[in-house]
Design a protein around this motif. Structure first.
Motif, PDB file in Angstrom:
ATOM      1  N   PRO A   1       5.815  -3.473   4.570  1.00 47.56           N
ATOM      2  CA  PRO A   1       6.552  -4.393   3.696  1.00 47.56           C
ATOM      3  C   PRO A   1       8.064  -4.134   3.717  1.00 47.56           C
ATOM      4  O   PRO A   1       8.853  -5.043   3.487  1.00 47.56           O
TER       5      PRO A   1
ATOM      6  N   ARG B   1      -4.691   0.157  -2.933  1.00 54.74           N
ATOM      7  CA  ARG B   1      -5.364  -0.840  -2.094  1.00 54.74           C
ATOM      8  C   ARG B   1      -5.934  -2.006  -2.898  1.00 54.74           C
ATOM      9  O   ARG B   1      -6.256  -3.043  -2.340  1.00 54.74           O
TER      10      ARG B   1
ATOM     11  N   CYS C   1       0.886  -1.165   0.000  1.00 52.40           N
ATOM     12  CA  CYS C   1       0.000   0.000   0.000  1.00 52.40           C
ATOM     13  C   CYS C   1       0.925   1.218   0.000  1.00 52.40           C
ATOM     14  O   CYS C   1       1.968   1.200   0.670  1.00 52.40           O
TER      15      CYS C   1
HETATM   16 FE1  SF4 Z   1       0.639  -2.130   5.111  1.00 50.44          FE
HETATM   17 FE2  SF4 Z   1      -1.493  -3.673   5.569  1.00 50.44          FE
HETATM   18 FE3  SF4 Z   1      -1.105  -2.558   3.144  1.00 50.44          FE
HETATM   19 FE4  SF4 Z   1       0.468  -4.550   3.982  1.00 50.44          FE
HETATM   20  S1  SF4 Z   1      -1.752  -4.673   3.564  1.00 50.44           S
HETATM   21  S2  SF4 Z   1       1.147  -2.693   2.962  1.00 50.44           S
HETATM   22  S3  SF4 Z   1       0.630  -4.089   6.156  1.00 50.44           S
HETATM   23  S4  SF4 Z   1      -1.514  -1.499   5.121  1.00 50.44           S
END
Ligand code: SF4
Ligand code: SAM
Length: 426
Positions: free
Chosen positions: A154, A264, A148
């Motif tokens: 990450p 997203r 994201c």
């Molecule tokens: Fe961050 Fe959650 Fe998106 Fe992974 S899924 S990059 S932990 S907000």
């Protein structure tokens, strides 16, 4: 995730001969388990280390360590910035802590922040503490591949790696032997459990294996990514009574334009569609979520779509955050063009709406009968406290020996943060 990691740190240190204390001035060893998801959390680490400097001056034997995401992000630099710090260990190096403590006892200062790969995944998941309790966290995966655009996870927790299902089941069986009745399976993105590890079940199949463990009465999980809510997972809500009627499903924003810039991977209507599917099989399911306000380029119109999403979903609870620029992320390249005052005003409006939605939701339970898993004494200490399947806190008068059992409670009053009720005596 951090609570779960901290429990493991305590367990590893007990194995190395240390005992816990609540009083930092008594400690011979202090480990800060850190978060860097927002800048404020990162700044707190330096504030905390500043306070511990005095303790270090008074007790020359005191060992000071920093672990977790800030340690991962800063690495060796932390030892340079904080000359009285002894240990820095990253998100993949928890298991090395006993070795690092031994080195510190000999006066060595060390940093360990190397990422492990899938081959070494046994080391990535040290066992949870062997203690009981009613409800425990169980880590099922580490890292995140979603990127994201605002998120540092990450970068500091590395690529997604799933823990072996045999180990997960084994750990839960041991917990049940110690009296545990409820587990929360944790990972940054539990829906993609097993997808990248050959021979492992997918998340829905893992849930079924956990539900088959005798003695486990309730299963929860966190966190789910809306784009990965699959048909087999929805079937689990239809078919597994042990799976609680609650899902934490962070939307982050209500506007398609902002969701796209956040990377997203879903639109507002896809998000609402997943919720409709969940509600169709579990009409009483409680939805909670996360929202970020003031993401770069968020217009007043975008923000009003976040408010309208909240009204449409009618979240039982919401974690809301002002956007914070994080290093290495894609969004750090976007102009952070909303003033701090505007961000704060939007957050205040959002919080006011959520307070009203939460109270309305809590009031809707008055008069209903709820199954409550008793966790022990309430915060005030004179009543019992537990949670409904939908994760609402209920306080009521009762015998403390009921701790660990599921009782039926009629809800008589609703407050902002909890419910009050009377236990039904059969
Ligand atoms: Fe961050 Fe959650 Fe998106 Fe992974 S899924 S990059 S932990 S907000
Ligand atoms: N993996 C989970 C998910 O995707 O929902 C949560 C990960 S993150 C540790 C928890 C929450 O922190 C996110 O859901 C998001 O709302 C918030 N967050 C992450 N990065 C942020 C940032 N740069 N500024 C503000 N909030 C942020």
């Amino acid at each position: 995730m951090n609570v779960s990691d901290s429990e493991k740190i305590v367990s590893l240190l007990q194995g190395a001969g240390y005992l816990p204390t609540q009083d930092s001035s008594q400690a011979d060893l202090i480990i800060l388990n850190t978060c860097s998801v927002r800048a404020k959390a990162e700044q707190k680490v330096y504030g905390c280390l500043g306070r511990y400097k005095g303790l270090k001056n008074r007790n020359r034997r005191l060992i000071l360590g920093v672990g977790g995401c800030v340690a991962q992000q800063e690495g060796e630099r932390l030892l340079e910035k904080v000359p009285y710090l002894d240990i820095v260990f990253g998100t993949h190096n928890l298991h090395m802590l006993p070795e690092l403590v031994r080195a510190a006892e000999r006066g060595e200062r060390r940093t360990e922040v190397a990422f492990l790969d899938n081959e070494k995944r046994l080391d990535l998941f040290p066992a949870a503490a062997a203690e009981g309790g009613v409800s425990r966290f169980v880590t099922i995966m580490q890292g995140c591949d979603n990127f994201c655009s605002y998120c540092i996870v990450p970068h500091v927790r590395g690529r997604e790696i799933s823990r072996s299902s045999a180990e997960i089941v084994n750990e839960i069986r041991k917990m049940v032997d110690k009296g545990v009745r409820e587990v929360t399976l944790v990972g940054q993105n539990v829906n993609s459990y097993g997808l990248k590890s050959s021979g492992e079940p997918d998340f829905a199949a893992l849930l079924r294996r956990v539900a088959d463990i005798p003695g486990i009465e309730r299963i929860r999980f966190t966190t789910s990514h809306p784009k990965d809510i699959s048909a087999p997972l929805i079937d689990c809500f239809a078919e597994l009574p042990k799976l609680c009627s609650h899902i934490h499903l962070p939307a982050q924003a209500g506007s398609d334009a902002v969701l796209a810039r956040m990377n997203r991977g879903y639109t507002r209507s896809e998000y609402l569609g997943k919720i409709a599917l969940l509600k169709a099989v579990r009409p009483d399911i409680q939805i909670t979520g996360d929202i970020i306000v003031g993401f770069p380029g968020e217009s007043e119109e975008d923000f009003s779509q976040t408010l309208s999403l909240m009204e449409e979903v009618r979240y039982g609870d919401l974690f809301s955050f002002v956007y914070s620029v994080r290093p290495e992320t894609k969004a750090a390249e976007f102009p952070d063009d909303i003033s701090q005052q505007e961000k704060q005003e939007r957050l205040d409006r959002l919080l006011a709406l959520q307070r009203a939605l939460t109270l309305e939701r809590n009031k809707s339970f008055v008069g209903s009968r709820q199954q409550v898993l008793v966790e022990g004494f309430s915060k005030r200490g004179d009543q019992l406290s537990g949670r409904t399947s939908g994760n609402r806190v209920v306080n009521f008068a009762g015998d403390p020996t009921l701790t660990g059992s599921i009782v039926e409670v009629t809800i008589t009053r609703a407050f902002q943060n909890s419910l009050f009720g009377e236990i039904i005596i059969f």
